[in-house]
Scaffold this motif. Structure first.
Motif, PDB file in Angstrom:
ATOM      1  N   ALA A   6      91.456   0.460  -5.767  1.00  0.00           N
ATOM      2  CA  ALA A   6      92.366  -0.681  -5.357  1.00  0.00           C
ATOM      3  C   ALA A   6      92.588  -0.680  -3.848  1.00  0.00           C
ATOM      4  CB  ALA A   6      93.779  -0.834  -5.969  1.00  0.00           C
ATOM      5  N   LYS A   7      92.889   0.668  -3.319  1.00  0.00           N
ATOM      6  CA  LYS A   7      92.837   0.887  -1.956  1.00  0.00           C
ATOM      7  C   LYS A   7      91.694   0.555  -1.016  1.00  0.00           C
ATOM      8  CE  LYS A   7      96.615   3.965  -2.085  1.00  0.00           C
ATOM      9  NZ  LYS A   7      97.465   5.144  -1.648  1.00  0.00           N
ATOM     10  N   ASN A   8      90.570   0.942  -1.718  1.00  0.00           N
ATOM     11  CA  ASN A   8      89.196   0.712  -1.247  1.00  0.00           C
ATOM     12  C   ASN A   8      89.033  -0.762  -0.993  1.00  0.00           C
ATOM     13  OD1 ASN A   8      86.479   0.651  -0.374  1.00  0.00           O
ATOM     14  ND2 ASN A   8      85.828   1.453  -2.183  1.00  0.00           N
ATOM     15  N   LEU A   9      89.434  -1.798  -2.009  1.00  0.00           N
ATOM     16  CA  LEU A   9      89.038  -2.967  -1.932  1.00  0.00           C
ATOM     17  C   LEU A   9      90.064  -3.662  -1.088  1.00  0.00           C
ATOM     18  CD1 LEU A   9      88.261  -3.964  -5.885  1.00  0.00           C
ATOM     19  CD2 LEU A   9      86.801  -3.477  -4.134  1.00  0.00           C
ATOM     20  N   SER A  10      91.182  -3.295  -1.033  1.00  0.00           N
ATOM     21  CA  SER A  10      92.136  -3.805  -0.093  1.00  0.00           C
ATOM     22  C   SER A  10      91.829  -3.538   1.444  1.00  0.00           C
ATOM     23  CB  SER A  10      93.495  -3.063  -0.315  1.00  0.00           C
ATOM     24  OG  SER A  10      94.536  -3.427   0.770  1.00  0.00           O
ATOM     25  N   ASN A  23      91.294  -6.596   3.825  1.00  0.00           N
ATOM     26  CA  ASN A  23      91.650  -6.789   5.241  1.00  0.00           C
ATOM     27  C   ASN A  23      90.751  -6.800   6.385  1.00  0.00           C
ATOM     28  OD1 ASN A  23      93.856  -6.763   3.868  1.00  0.00           O
ATOM     29  ND2 ASN A  23      94.287  -4.682   4.193  1.00  0.00           N
ATOM     30  N   LEU A  24      89.658  -5.961   6.411  1.00  0.00           N
ATOM     31  CA  LEU A  24      88.695  -5.880   7.426  1.00  0.00           C
ATOM     32  C   LEU A  24      88.014  -7.147   7.342  1.00  0.00           C
ATOM     33  CD1 LEU A  24      87.649  -2.048   7.407  1.00  0.00           C
ATOM     34  CD2 LEU A  24      89.229  -3.278   8.742  1.00  0.00           C
ATOM     35  N   VAL A  49      89.031 -10.186   6.665  1.00  0.00           N
ATOM     36  CA  VAL A  49      89.856 -11.162   7.068  1.00  0.00           C
ATOM     37  C   VAL A  49      89.775 -10.973   8.647  1.00  0.00           C
ATOM     38  CG1 VAL A  49      92.480 -11.757   7.327  1.00  0.00           C
ATOM     39  CG2 VAL A  49      91.264 -11.387   5.104  1.00  0.00           C
ATOM     40  N   VAL A  50      90.068  -9.780   9.064  1.00  0.00           N
ATOM     41  CA  VAL A  50      89.843  -9.545  10.651  1.00  0.00           C
ATOM     42  C   VAL A  50      88.589 -10.181  11.234  1.00  0.00           C
ATOM     43  CG1 VAL A  50      89.795  -8.044  12.622  1.00  0.00           C
ATOM     44  CG2 VAL A  50      91.468  -7.716  10.750  1.00  0.00           C
ATOM     45  N   TRP A  51      87.381  -9.773  10.535  1.00  0.00           N
ATOM     46  CA  TRP A  51      86.023 -10.371  11.055  1.00  0.00           C
ATOM     47  C   TRP A  51      85.980 -11.667  10.978  1.00  0.00           C
ATOM     48  CZ3 TRP A  51      81.850 -12.000   8.119  1.00  0.00           C
ATOM     49  CH2 TRP A  51      80.764 -12.225   8.761  1.00  0.00           C
ATOM     50  N   ALA A  52      86.293 -12.472   9.735  1.00  0.00           N
ATOM     51  CA  ALA A  52      86.330 -13.801   9.523  1.00  0.00           C
ATOM     52  C   ALA A  52      87.243 -14.670  10.920  1.00  0.00           C
ATOM     53  CB  ALA A  52      86.871 -14.317   8.568  1.00  0.00           C
ATOM     54  N   VAL A  53      88.540 -14.119  10.909  1.00  0.00           N
ATOM     55  CA  VAL A  53      89.255 -14.613  12.059  1.00  0.00           C
ATOM     56  C   VAL A  53      88.619 -14.626  13.531  1.00  0.00           C
ATOM     57  CG1 VAL A  53      91.450 -14.347  13.418  1.00  0.00           C
ATOM     58  CG2 VAL A  53      91.481 -14.460  10.967  1.00  0.00           C
ATOM     59  N   VAL A  54      88.221 -13.606  13.921  1.00  0.00           N
ATOM     60  CA  VAL A  54      87.300 -13.146  15.166  1.00  0.00           C
ATOM     61  C   VAL A  54      86.143 -14.194  15.086  1.00  0.00           C
ATOM     62  CG1 VAL A  54      86.289 -11.735  16.601  1.00  0.00           C
ATOM     63  CG2 VAL A  54      88.457 -10.872  15.569  1.00  0.00           C
ATOM     64  N   ALA A  55      85.270 -14.101  14.206  1.00  0.00           N
ATOM     65  CA  ALA A  55      84.172 -14.556  14.230  1.00  0.00           C
ATOM     66  C   ALA A  55      84.059 -16.196  14.002  1.00  0.00           C
ATOM     67  CB  ALA A  55      83.112 -14.312  13.264  1.00  0.00           C
ATOM     68  N   LEU A  65      84.946  -2.365  13.514  1.00  0.00           N
ATOM     69  CA  LEU A  65      85.261  -2.695  12.219  1.00  0.00           C
ATOM     70  C   LEU A  65      84.650  -1.663  11.344  1.00  0.00           C
ATOM     71  CD1 LEU A  65      86.250  -6.153  11.615  1.00  0.00           C
ATOM     72  CD2 LEU A  65      87.806  -4.378  11.939  1.00  0.00           C
ATOM     73  N   ILE A  66      83.240  -1.724  11.384  1.00  0.00           N
ATOM     74  CA  ILE A  66      82.366  -0.517  10.878  1.00  0.00           C
ATOM     75  C   ILE A  66      82.847   1.186  11.064  1.00  0.00           C
ATOM     76  CG2 ILE A  66      80.098   0.460  10.687  1.00  0.00           C
ATOM     77  CD1 ILE A  66      78.853  -2.261  11.278  1.00  0.00           C
ATOM     78  N   PHE A  67      82.943   1.157  12.214  1.00  0.00           N
ATOM     79  CA  PHE A  67      83.670   2.683  12.537  1.00  0.00           C
ATOM     80  C   PHE A  67      84.930   2.883  11.989  1.00  0.00           C
ATOM     81  CE2 PHE A  67      80.365   2.680  15.809  1.00  0.00           C
ATOM     82  CZ  PHE A  67      79.422   3.859  15.356  1.00  0.00           C
ATOM     83  N   TYR A  68      85.986   1.717  11.988  1.00  0.00           N
ATOM     84  CA  TYR A  68      87.085   2.049  11.277  1.00  0.00           C
ATOM     85  C   TYR A  68      86.960   2.248   9.938  1.00  0.00           C
ATOM     86  CZ  TYR A  68      92.078   1.199  10.197  1.00  0.00           C
ATOM     87  OH  TYR A  68      93.173   1.045   9.530  1.00  0.00           O
TER      88      TYR A  68
END
Length: 85
Positions: free
Chosen positions: A11-15, A19-20, A22-28, A66-69
């Motif tokens: 659940a934490k992994n999928l969350s 979230n990442l 969503v961040v990528w989609a907003v930026v791209a 985001l990959i490194f994060y």
């Protein structure tokens, strides 16, 4: 390992993945495509317009960050749940 332990880990992994993404989609998409004309009024150090820069370079930089994060957060999550190598 018990089932609740595994379910909490996934659940934490999928969350984190959600979230990442969503961040990528907003930026791209939002900044790089939808808001690019509005952002083009801003210039980076006298160079290219901001909307163009985000579409061409900024989204790639954000994706690499985001990959490194993700890698660092998953390492911490693996340690927490006992899945480390």
């Amino acid at each position: 390992m018990d089932r609740e332990h595994l379910e909490a880990y996934w659940a934490k992994n999928l969350s984190l993945i959600r979230n990442l993404l969503v961040v990528w989609a907003v930026v791209a998409y939002v900044l790089g495509i939808l808001l690019a004309p509005a952002l083009n009024g801003i210039r980076l150090f006298g160079g290219p317009p901001l909307g163009f820069w985000i579409a061409q370079q900024g989204s790639i930089y954000v994706f690499v960050i985001l990959i490194f994060y993700y890698a660092s957060r998953m390492a911490a999550l693996d340690r927490k749940y006992g899945f480390e190598d």
